[in-house]
Write a protein that holds these residues in place. Structure first.
Motif, PDB file in Angstrom:
ATOM      1  N   VAL A 196     -26.554  57.652  57.441  1.00 21.19           N
ATOM      2  CA  VAL A 196     -25.522  56.600  57.181  1.00 21.19           C
ATOM      3  C   VAL A 196     -24.313  56.720  58.335  1.00 21.19           C
ATOM      4  O   VAL A 196     -23.848  55.473  58.774  1.00 21.19           O
ATOM      5  CB  VAL A 196     -24.983  56.788  55.770  1.00 21.19           C
ATOM      6  N   ASP A 197     -23.955  57.702  58.704  1.00 21.39           N
ATOM      7  CA  ASP A 197     -22.758  57.668  59.815  1.00 21.39           C
ATOM      8  C   ASP A 197     -23.317  57.049  60.927  1.00 21.39           C
ATOM      9  O   ASP A 197     -22.396  56.512  61.654  1.00 21.39           O
ATOM     10  CB  ASP A 197     -22.421  59.112  59.921  1.00 21.39           C
ATOM     11  N   SER A 198     -24.690  57.226  61.309  1.00 20.40           N
ATOM     12  CA  SER A 198     -24.987  56.644  62.632  1.00 20.40           C
ATOM     13  C   SER A 198     -25.090  55.285  62.582  1.00 20.40           C
ATOM     14  O   SER A 198     -24.796  54.402  63.625  1.00 20.40           O
ATOM     15  CB  SER A 198     -26.391  57.369  63.047  1.00 20.40           C
ATOM     16  N   VAL A 199     -25.325  54.481  61.565  1.00 18.14           N
ATOM     17  CA  VAL A 199     -25.151  53.110  61.245  1.00 18.14           C
ATOM     18  C   VAL A 199     -23.990  52.441  60.868  1.00 18.14           C
ATOM     19  O   VAL A 199     -23.723  51.333  60.721  1.00 18.14           O
ATOM     20  CB  VAL A 199     -26.410  52.682  60.437  1.00 18.14           C
ATOM     21  N   ALA A 200     -23.164  53.340  60.497  1.00 20.96           N
ATOM     22  CA  ALA A 200     -21.887  52.979  60.192  1.00 20.96           C
ATOM     23  C   ALA A 200     -20.984  51.898  60.768  1.00 20.96           C
ATOM     24  O   ALA A 200     -20.571  51.060  60.274  1.00 20.96           O
ATOM     25  CB  ALA A 200     -20.830  54.062  59.900  1.00 20.96           C
ATOM     26  N   PRO A 201     -21.097  51.998  62.093  1.00 18.60           N
ATOM     27  CA  PRO A 201     -20.171  50.997  63.120  1.00 18.60           C
ATOM     28  C   PRO A 201     -20.778  49.597  62.894  1.00 18.60           C
ATOM     29  O   PRO A 201     -20.318  48.558  62.566  1.00 18.60           O
ATOM     30  CB  PRO A 201     -20.382  51.569  64.375  1.00 18.60           C
ATOM     31  N   GLN A 202     -22.187  49.424  62.901  1.00 20.76           N
ATOM     32  CA  GLN A 202     -22.934  48.018  62.508  1.00 20.76           C
ATOM     33  C   GLN A 202     -22.659  47.589  61.255  1.00 20.76           C
ATOM     34  O   GLN A 202     -22.412  46.428  60.856  1.00 20.76           O
ATOM     35  CB  GLN A 202     -24.170  48.204  63.133  1.00 20.76           C
ATOM     36  N   VAL A 203     -22.841  48.384  60.339  1.00 16.61           N
ATOM     37  CA  VAL A 203     -22.455  48.014  59.089  1.00 16.61           C
ATOM     38  C   VAL A 203     -21.411  47.611  58.659  1.00 16.61           C
ATOM     39  O   VAL A 203     -21.143  46.776  57.779  1.00 16.61           O
ATOM     40  CB  VAL A 203     -23.021  49.410  57.892  1.00 16.61           C
ATOM     41  N   ILE A 204     -20.179  48.451  59.393  1.00 11.17           N
ATOM     42  CA  ILE A 204     -18.867  48.106  58.681  1.00 11.17           C
ATOM     43  C   ILE A 204     -18.599  46.414  59.671  1.00 11.17           C
ATOM     44  O   ILE A 204     -17.949  45.630  58.812  1.00 11.17           O
ATOM     45  CB  ILE A 204     -17.807  49.035  59.416  1.00 11.17           C
ATOM     46  N   GLU A 205     -19.176  46.390  60.950  1.00 12.28           N
ATOM     47  CA  GLU A 205     -19.011  45.198  61.587  1.00 12.28           C
ATOM     48  C   GLU A 205     -19.534  43.942  60.619  1.00 12.28           C
ATOM     49  O   GLU A 205     -18.787  43.011  60.539  1.00 12.28           O
ATOM     50  CB  GLU A 205     -19.611  45.134  62.946  1.00 12.28           C
ATOM     51  N   LEU A 206     -20.717  44.256  60.085  1.00 15.97           N
ATOM     52  CA  LEU A 206     -21.288  43.169  59.441  1.00 15.97           C
ATOM     53  C   LEU A 206     -20.582  42.789  58.130  1.00 15.97           C
ATOM     54  O   LEU A 206     -20.493  41.607  57.771  1.00 15.97           O
ATOM     55  CB  LEU A 206     -22.951  43.748  58.975  1.00 15.97           C
ATOM     56  N   SER A 207     -20.177  43.867  57.438  1.00 13.55           N
ATOM     57  CA  SER A 207     -19.163  43.759  56.390  1.00 13.55           C
ATOM     58  C   SER A 207     -17.962  42.882  56.548  1.00 13.55           C
ATOM     59  O   SER A 207     -17.599  42.167  55.677  1.00 13.55           O
ATOM     60  CB  SER A 207     -18.942  45.002  55.619  1.00 13.55           C
TER      61      SER A 207
END
Length: 389
Positions: free
Chosen positions: A11-22
């Motif tokens: 989850v931490d590794s995909v956090a930047p792209q997930v936050i950007e999408l949100s």
């Protein structure tokens, strides 16, 4: 068995792209059934992770489903919402709901590449929670067939594992009277507006007879055509909510009687149309408590319920009547600071605290999903509780 701390790292590794999408979803709010950009961003991200996506499932253009697993074993659904509200945008935090679901699913995708996933996981994009009932339509179309359990999280001002949601219904009431000159010959008219306003007074007079937890609120949608004319047309809308279906039926009938009584007293005609709302939430405590254990392991223990705070309605309630489900609430602000459907809550949905809660939810949902896939006794208890309830 897949290591839970490894899931957290994914989850931490995909956090930047997930936050950007949100953030993108928050900055470009789309109303129910119009979430074309949000759905596109979510599905493109999943496809880039190597998972095919079915678009337009359930005959809803902005719905989608991505499936992980080989088809054998249990099937767990993680749900994403991404519609916004008129005028106040993502004041319900659905951009965080979408990000949390996406983060959990992407983490499980990465984990599945390192070891065999003991079952199947569906990421289902469910449009139009804000009054459109997207989950109800997907349920009717068979999108949830074969799903053993479903989960999502919702932003709030506190952490609650199993909060109730109310059954709901909308009534549109139209009055038709007789126009007349309001100064020269008001006695020749029959006021549709008077009947409309009298309906509100009559509904208020009946509140003493409502059970605890019932909510009835309305608005005038047509108050007349000109100030110097006895109004020929007037209209209002009421939302009726109750903790369970039988009380919803009873209270909705009271509101209808009030409208007909007001029309009779004022000598006007009345017509009513009913739009079915949502069912009450049937929280599966076996899943909710396992989600709570995941939250505690992540350093964020949550209370099971909180009678101090009120309830709204969600189409997750309808799904929970058909599939064992949870709908936990997690804080993105201080307790009492703001609540859903307020401007301040929309700001919190794009805050650092909001995004951190979203990632915590992603970890807890991914952990709980694995528990349901790996622990046969847990899944059996989930199904037994559901059948008994």
């Amino acid at each position: 068995m897949i290591d839970r701390e490894n899931i957290d790292r994914h989850v931490d590794s995909v956090a930047p792209q997930v936050i950007e999408l949100s953030k993108k979803i928050h900055e470009h709010p789309e109303l129910r059934f119009e979430e074309h950009r949000a759905a596109a961003w979510l599905t493109e991200t999943v496809e880039k992770a190597g998972v095919p996506v079915e678009r337009g499932v359930g005959d809803l253009p902005t719905a989608f489903r991505a499936r992980l697993g080989n088809g054998s074993g249990p099937r767990i659904a993680i749900l994403a919402e991404y519609d916004a509200l008129p005028e106040i945008g993502h004041a319900c935090g659905h951009n965080l709901i979408a990000g949390g679901a996406l983060g959990a699913f992407l983490a499980l995708v990465r984990a599945s590449k390192e070891g065999r996933l003991p079952g199947n996981v569906d990421l289902i994009g469910t449009p139009a929670e804000e009054g459109g009932g997207g989950k109800i339509r997907l349920l009717g179309a068979g999108v949830f067939e074969g799903v053993d359990a479903a989960m999502m999280f919702h932003p709030y001002d506190r952490d609650i594992l199993a909060h109730p949601a109310l059954a709901s219904r909308w009534l549109t009431i139209k009055f038709h009277g007789t126009p007349a000159h309001a100064a020269a010959a008001p006695w020749d008219g029959n006021s549709a507006l008077t009947a409309c306003l009298e309906t509100f007074r009559l509904v208020d007079s009946q509140r003493v007879h409502f059970r605890d937890g019932v909510r009835v609120h309305g608005m005038v949608t047509n108050g007349g055509q000109a100030v110097n004319i006895i109004p020929e047309h007037a209209a209002c809308e009421f939302s009726v909510r109750a903790p369970f279906k039988a009380e919803l039926e009873r209270v909705a009938a009271i509101v209808e009687r009030c409208a007909r009584g007001a029309a009779l007293a004022c000598g006007v005609e009345v017509s009513l149309s009913i739009r079915q709302g949502y069912r009450e939430m049937k929280n599966n405590l076996a899943i909710a408590r396992r989600f709570g254990a995941a939250m505690a392991a992540l350093g964020r223990p949550a209370r099971e319920t909180d009678p101090r705070v009120g309830s709204g309605s969600t189409d997750m309630g309808d799904l929970s009547q058909a599939v064992p489900s949870i709908h936990p609430y997690l804080a993105i602000c201080e307790e009492g600071e703001t609540l859903c459907h307020q401007h301040a809550f929309a700001a919190c949905a794009a805050s650092d605290r909001g995004f951190q809660t979203m990632l915590t939810a992603a970890k807890a949902m991914a952990r709980t999903t694995l528990d349901l896939l790996e622990d046969q006794k847990l899944l059996e208890s989930v199904k037994a509780e559901f059948a008994q309830a």
